[in-house]
Design a protein around this motif. Structure first.
Motif, PDB file in Angstrom:
ATOM      1  N   HIS A  31       9.111 -11.048   5.146  1.00 27.94           N
ATOM      2  CA  HIS A  31       8.820 -10.938   3.714  1.00 27.94           C
ATOM      3  C   HIS A  31       7.420 -11.434   3.380  1.00 27.94           C
ATOM      4  O   HIS A  31       6.775 -12.110   4.180  1.00 27.94           O
ATOM      5  N   MET A  32       6.989 -11.115   2.160  1.00 28.35           N
ATOM      6  CA  MET A  32       5.722 -11.627   1.629  1.00 28.35           C
ATOM      7  C   MET A  32       5.882 -11.880   0.133  1.00 28.35           C
ATOM      8  O   MET A  32       6.716 -11.260  -0.538  1.00 28.35           O
ATOM      9  N   PHE A  33       5.089 -12.802  -0.367  1.00 29.11           N
ATOM     10  CA  PHE A  33       5.041 -13.101  -1.793  1.00 29.11           C
ATOM     11  C   PHE A  33       3.841 -12.365  -2.381  1.00 29.11           C
ATOM     12  O   PHE A  33       2.756 -12.370  -1.796  1.00 29.11           O
ATOM     13  N   ILE A  34       4.015 -11.709  -3.533  1.00 24.67           N
ATOM     14  CA  ILE A  34       2.935 -10.957  -4.169  1.00 24.67           C
ATOM     15  C   ILE A  34       2.893 -11.268  -5.665  1.00 24.67           C
ATOM     16  O   ILE A  34       3.939 -11.443  -6.306  1.00 24.67           O
ATOM     17  N   CYS A  35       1.683 -11.310  -6.203  1.00 26.31           N
ATOM     18  CA  CYS A  35       1.507 -11.432  -7.647  1.00 26.31           C
ATOM     19  C   CYS A  35       0.248 -10.645  -8.026  1.00 26.31           C
ATOM     20  O   CYS A  35      -0.729 -10.624  -7.274  1.00 26.31           O
ATOM     21  N   PRO A  49      10.104  -7.272   1.066  1.00 21.93           N
ATOM     22  CA  PRO A  49       9.886  -7.050   2.500  1.00 21.93           C
ATOM     23  C   PRO A  49       8.416  -6.777   2.813  1.00 21.93           C
ATOM     24  O   PRO A  49       7.716  -6.092   2.046  1.00 21.93           O
ATOM     25  N   LEU A  50       7.942  -7.339   3.893  1.00 25.78           N
ATOM     26  CA  LEU A  50       6.566  -7.120   4.331  1.00 25.78           C
ATOM     27  C   LEU A  50       6.327  -5.632   4.528  1.00 25.78           C
ATOM     28  O   LEU A  50       7.111  -4.936   5.175  1.00 25.78           O
ATOM     29  N   ALA A  51       5.226  -5.140   3.966  1.00 20.83           N
ATOM     30  CA  ALA A  51       4.928  -3.707   4.048  1.00 20.83           C
ATOM     31  C   ALA A  51       3.442  -3.502   3.852  1.00 20.83           C
ATOM     32  O   ALA A  51       2.709  -4.414   3.435  1.00 20.83           O
ATOM     33  N   LEU A  52       2.980  -2.292   4.147  1.00 23.54           N
ATOM     34  CA  LEU A  52       1.598  -1.949   3.889  1.00 23.54           C
ATOM     35  C   LEU A  52       1.333  -1.953   2.383  1.00 23.54           C
ATOM     36  O   LEU A  52       2.232  -1.674   1.589  1.00 23.54           O
ATOM     37  N   ILE A  53       0.108  -2.252   2.002  1.00 25.40           N
ATOM     38  CA  ILE A  53      -0.244  -2.338   0.589  1.00 25.40           C
ATOM     39  C   ILE A  53      -1.139  -1.161   0.230  1.00 25.40           C
ATOM     40  O   ILE A  53      -2.223  -0.997   0.814  1.00 25.40           O
ATOM     41  N   PRO A  54      -0.735  -0.313  -0.708  1.00 22.81           N
ATOM     42  CA  PRO A  54      -1.611   0.783  -1.131  1.00 22.81           C
ATOM     43  C   PRO A  54      -2.916   0.231  -1.699  1.00 22.81           C
ATOM     44  O   PRO A  54      -2.911  -0.652  -2.551  1.00 22.81           O
ATOM     45  N   THR A  55      -4.034   0.726  -1.187  1.00 25.47           N
ATOM     46  CA  THR A  55      -5.341   0.242  -1.622  1.00 25.47           C
ATOM     47  C   THR A  55      -6.272   1.422  -1.859  1.00 25.47           C
ATOM     48  O   THR A  55      -6.424   2.288  -0.994  1.00 25.47           O
ATOM     49  N   HIS A  56      -6.909   1.456  -3.007  1.00 29.48           N
ATOM     50  CA  HIS A  56      -7.868   2.515  -3.315  1.00 29.48           C
ATOM     51  C   HIS A  56      -9.135   2.317  -2.468  1.00 29.48           C
ATOM     52  O   HIS A  56      -9.564   1.176  -2.253  1.00 29.48           O
TER      53      HIS A  56
END
Length: 354
Positions: A31-35, A49-56
């Motif tokens: 897992h990961m924490f996001i804000c 759950p830990l996953a790839l992060i969409p990034t422009h």
């Protein structure tokens, strides 16, 4: 306290990990924490759950370098309770870095609460071996899609975790760099900015090609005053007294550094925080008064130093690192509960925080 939503994975990978053989920096927890930061406020704190992060492709961190991070560890008390080591100091230092890099501060109570909830969820990932830990990486980066030189208006704050064994298993050799610099007063050396570490990669690789493990960074003006070792603060014991470079705006205010100073003083040693030159080290080495040297940092704990190469000269430390080992054992013992936490450094994570 803010509500932190938690979405748990249905397919944990923890049973696939060999805790006796943990690959460095390539294994991550479930897992990961996001804000998210938008419209001037931090929104939607969550664990997922830990996953790839969409990034422009135009994300400003990729072009203008607004990216900072922290490093810290979670361990387990001998009674099984997960522990954090001085997390409020990491929260404060993250915000110091944020201010220097023109980024928004992150609420320090939410920083600690996010850590606690993530570690409570991932406690089975904490390695049981002495000197091992669950390495925690809080970081913040500019996430606005914009090509232009100004502060971003959108950011992401994330905490990820990676089990880790001891970083250095034997004493290290240092190369005193006299061409490249890590940082200079007025720059970003006292912040944990990603760019600081990018600038260090090339000279570190060159040092390794020469047979050394890390770079001993010197000041950017005269290449005389000692700053740091690789990604660590540094200590020297000369005639029974410990010396560490004073914080001058180019040196990171290390939390392990701060803790080591407190431990050394508690053991009765004098610790001087003042500028130290490479020539002073050479002189102490020739006189036989240079007794110990070690680096300190979250990832390494205490890294013993046995050799420093400077131009055509070599400083060899042959007296061992008796006090350095004592301090390392103390820190590891406090993290595990084997030693009493008389400094009140450890924060216990209760099950109900998950």
């Amino acid at each position: 306290m803010r509500h932190i939503s938690i979405t748990k994975t249905t397919t944990s990978k923890v049973d696939l990990l060999d805790f006796n053989n943990i690959p460095l920096g390539t294994t991550f927890t479930d897992h990961m924490f996001i804000c998210d930061y938008e419209n001037g406020e931090w929104l939607n704190p969550r664990i997922e759950p830990l996953a790839l992060i969409p990034t422009h492709p135009a994300a400003m961190a990729l072009h203008y370098g607004q990216a900072i991070f922290e490093g810290m560890k979670a361990t387990k008390h001998i009674n099984g309770t997960p522990l954090l080591f001085r997390p409020t100091l990491n929260a404060a230092r993250l915000n110091f870095s944020a201010r220097r890099m023109g980024m928004p501060e992150f609420p320090e109570d939410l920083f600690v609460e996010g850590l606690e909830k993530l570690v409570a969820l991932e406690e089975n990932w904490i390695p049981p071996q002495k000197g091992s830990a669950l390495y925690l990486r809080p970081f913040m980066y500019a996430d606005e899609a914009f090509i232009g030189m100004r502060a971003s208006t959108k950011y992401k704050f994330i905490i990820m975790a990676s089990p880790a064994g001891p970083f250095f298993s034997k004493p290290i050799r240092l190369y005193a760099e006299t061409k490249y610099i890590r940082a200079i007063e007025g720059g970003t050396g006292e912040a944990k900015a990603a760019g600081n570490y990018a600038a260090a990669i090339r000279p570190t690789e060159l040092a390794k090609e020469k047979g050394y493990d890390q770079v001993l960074w010197l000041d950017g003006k005269d290449f005389n005053y000692i700053q740091e070792v690789g990604t660590m603060n540094v200590f020297f014991k000369i005639k029974g007294t410990f010396y560490t470079p004073s914080l001058d705006g180019a040196i990171l205010d290390g939390i392990t550094r701060k803790s080591v100073i407190e431990l050394l003083k508690a053991e009765g040693y004098q610790v001087n925080e003042n500028p130290i030159t490479i020539n002073e080290l050479l002189r102490a080495s020739k006189e036989g008064t240079l007794e110990e040297a070690f680096g300190t940092g979250t990832a390494v704990g205490i890294a013993m130093i046995n050799e420093i190469g400077y131009k055509d000269q070599t400083i060899t430390l042959t007296k061992g690192n008796k006090v350095g080992q004592l301090v390392l054992d103390k820190i590891n013992g406090i993290r595990s509960g084997e030693y009493s936490d008389t400094h009140n450094w450890m924060v216990a994570i209760e099950k109900e925080t998950a």
